[in-house]
Every structure is written in structure tokens, then in C-alpha cells.
Design a protein around this motif. Structure first.
Motif: not given
Length: 303
Positions: A101-113
């Protein structure tokens, strides 16, 4: 093996789908449990597990591909080998799940930025993919009105989404076919099925044939097409129009379906008879696909 270091999502090799931007809308899709690695955590460099992730994603992400740029990160998901420390432990409390779940949040943050460029987007998942997205919306969306304003919809299918989850995320459950900024969720089983561990008390549910949230019956004639794939290879097998009917069981929150009497489905090793979890996308494929387009059009008309 659990690792302290995160995944480098600036590396395209750590994305299953990393598309050229061709559409005005993005899809952030997270695949379900595919790995049975003995470590308890999917090694995302493992070619066998990557192939399974690609195959299963073909069966589900293809619902969204006609309408958006699909981004899918590989993640160190909890595998089928995870053992509970005690009988009362929730899956979401395990270290293996929390890492994924932490990986998905990290991926989403990278995606947004770095990847999103302000476009509206859809969140989409199934099973463990949905579980990670529930954690994401609870942690990330509740305090960010601007982010919520760009969410067309979240298709969080194949796991229980409760009112408490929605409140923490600042979101509401879908009530019809065209509302936006909402969560679409259901868990499919036969009318007589019991014992699904993805269906818990307080589950929200919407009927993907008639887009109601009450017990209004939708006959199989409203089913635009079920679409079946080989889960291990991603190979298309068949499409069946008017495959199954649908009705919400208001006591349990289940989406109940009656399939053809002569149909023999492999439900996998983890689900009891009549729990159609593996087919949450397949049974309603064409209705889901139409609805994605409808919600996108409704969103764009409002903005």
C-alpha cells in the motif's frame, strides 16, 4: 522478504503501463493479487510475477483503455503466502500489505508530480488493488479539495468499501450512472453464496447493470456483454451477451448474480462456491466500459 527502501518510480521499468499521453483523461489502475511468492511480498523484478501482473491487467485495464492514458505501477503486493499471526488479525494490518500500500501511495505521488500535468483522472482497482486504493483515498484525498475536484470516479471493485472509508476520504458512494467524484464498488456472488472474505459488514454496493443502489432487479437482458480472459496469459477467450442478471442483497451488501445453468467457472482456490470474485470485471465488462465513458463525458461537460 520485506524491504525498507522504496521503489524508484522515476524508472519506467517499475511501471506496467507507462503510456504516451494521447487522451485528456488519465487512469491510475492497480492490479489484484497475482503473486504467490514464498517471501510473502511480490518481488517486482521477478519476470514470472511481472508476466502474471501484465496478464491480469489485460483482463481489467482494457475496460478503461479506450478512454484514458492508463498508468499502472508494479508494487510489492502481499502474496498468497502471507500467514496471519493470529485469527483476529486483519489482512490490512500485516506488514506485507502495508508495504504494498505504501508503494501505491509513492507511485501515485510520483504520478501526480511528474506525469499527470493537471489532467482529471480515474482511480481503478480490483481486490488487493482496491484495498491499496482505499488506503490511498483515506490518507490522501480527505484534506485535498483540489485533488478531489479532479477525480472523475474511483472504481474500487472487489473489496468492502464502508461509509467510514468514504468519510475519511471526503468522498461519497455513487448513486447513479452519471455522478462524478464518487466511488463505484461491489462484490459479486450467487444469491446463495456465503463466506466471502472480501465482503464485510457495512459494504457499499451499486448494481453495474442498472446503476441503482437499492434492490431493483436488473435482468440479464440489460447485460451488454461479459468478457472472459485467461487470467494467466491475458488471452481473450469469449464474449457473451446477456450473460447474467444482477440484484443487490440489501442485508449483506453483495451484488448477486445468476449465471447460465450450464456454466462451469474456476473460482480459484480461495473462494467458496458461488463467490464470483475472480469475475467482478468479466461479468459486467461492457456495462462497466460504457459507464466509464459516460462518467468521463459527464465530468467534462461540467468543467
Amino acid at each position: 522478504m520485506l524491504e525498507n527502501a522504496g521503489v524508484d518510480y522515476s524508472d519506467p521499468q517499475n511501471w506496467l503501463y507507462f503510456p504516451e499521453i494521447a487522451k485528456p483523461v488519465d487512469i491510475f489502475y492497480v492490479y489484484p493479487t497475482v503473486s504467490s511468492h514464498e517471501s510473502g511480498s511480490m518481488p517486482i523484478a521477478d519476470e514470472g510475477d511481472r508476466a502474471l501482473a501484465r496478464a491480469f491487467s489485460t483482463t481489467e485495464a482494457s475496460v478503461y483503455e479506450p478512454y484514458g492514458n492508463v498508468f499502472t505501477p508494479y508494487y510489492r503486493q502481499m502474496t498468497t503466502r502471507v500467514k496471519m499471526e493470529d485469527e483476529d488479525q486483519f489482512i490490512t494490518d500485516t506488514k506485507a500489505f502495508k508495504q504494498g500500500a505504501r508503494d501505491i501511495q509513492d507511485a501515485f505521488e510520483y504520478y501526480l508530480e511528474h506525469l499527470n500535468a493537471g489532467r482529471p483522472f480515474i482511480l481503478a482497482g480490483h481486490s488487493q488493488g482496491t484495498m491499496t486504493l482505499i488506503e490511498l483515498i483515506k490518507n490522501r484525498f480527505g484534506d485535498d479539495e483540489e485533488l478531489r475536484s479532479r477525480l472523475i470516479a474511483a472504481y474500487l471493485i472487489g473489496y468492502t468499501v464502508t461509509d467510514d472509508d468514504l468519510q475519511k476520504a471526503g468522498l461519497t458512494a455513487a448513486k447513479g450512472a452519471f455522478d462524478t467524484g464518487v466511488v463505484i464498488t461491489y462484490n459479486t456472488q450467487s444469491p446463495s453464496a456465503v463466506g466471502s472474505f472480501v465482503l464485510m459488514e457495512g459494504a457499499n454496493c451499486i448494481n453495474p447493470l442498472n446503476w441503482t443502489t437499492d434492490s431493483t432487479y436488473a435482468p440479464a437482458s440489460e447485460n451488454l456483454g461479459a468478457r472472459f480472459y485467461n487470467f494467466e496469459t491475458g488471452e481473450f477467450l469469449r464474449e457473451v451477451i446477456h450473460y447474467a442478471d444482477a440484484r443487490i442483497d440489501m442485508k449483506t451488501g453483495a451484488l448477486t448474480a445468476t449465471i447460465p445453468a450450464d456454466e462451469k467457472l474456476d473460482l480459484g482456490p480461495y473462494f467458496p462456491d458461488g463467490v464470483y470474485h475472480m469475475f467482478d470485471y468479466a461479468f459486467w465488462y461492457r456495462n462497466l466500459q460504457q459507464n466509464v465513458g459516460d462518467r468521463i463525458n459527464a465530468y467534462l461537460l461540467k468543467t
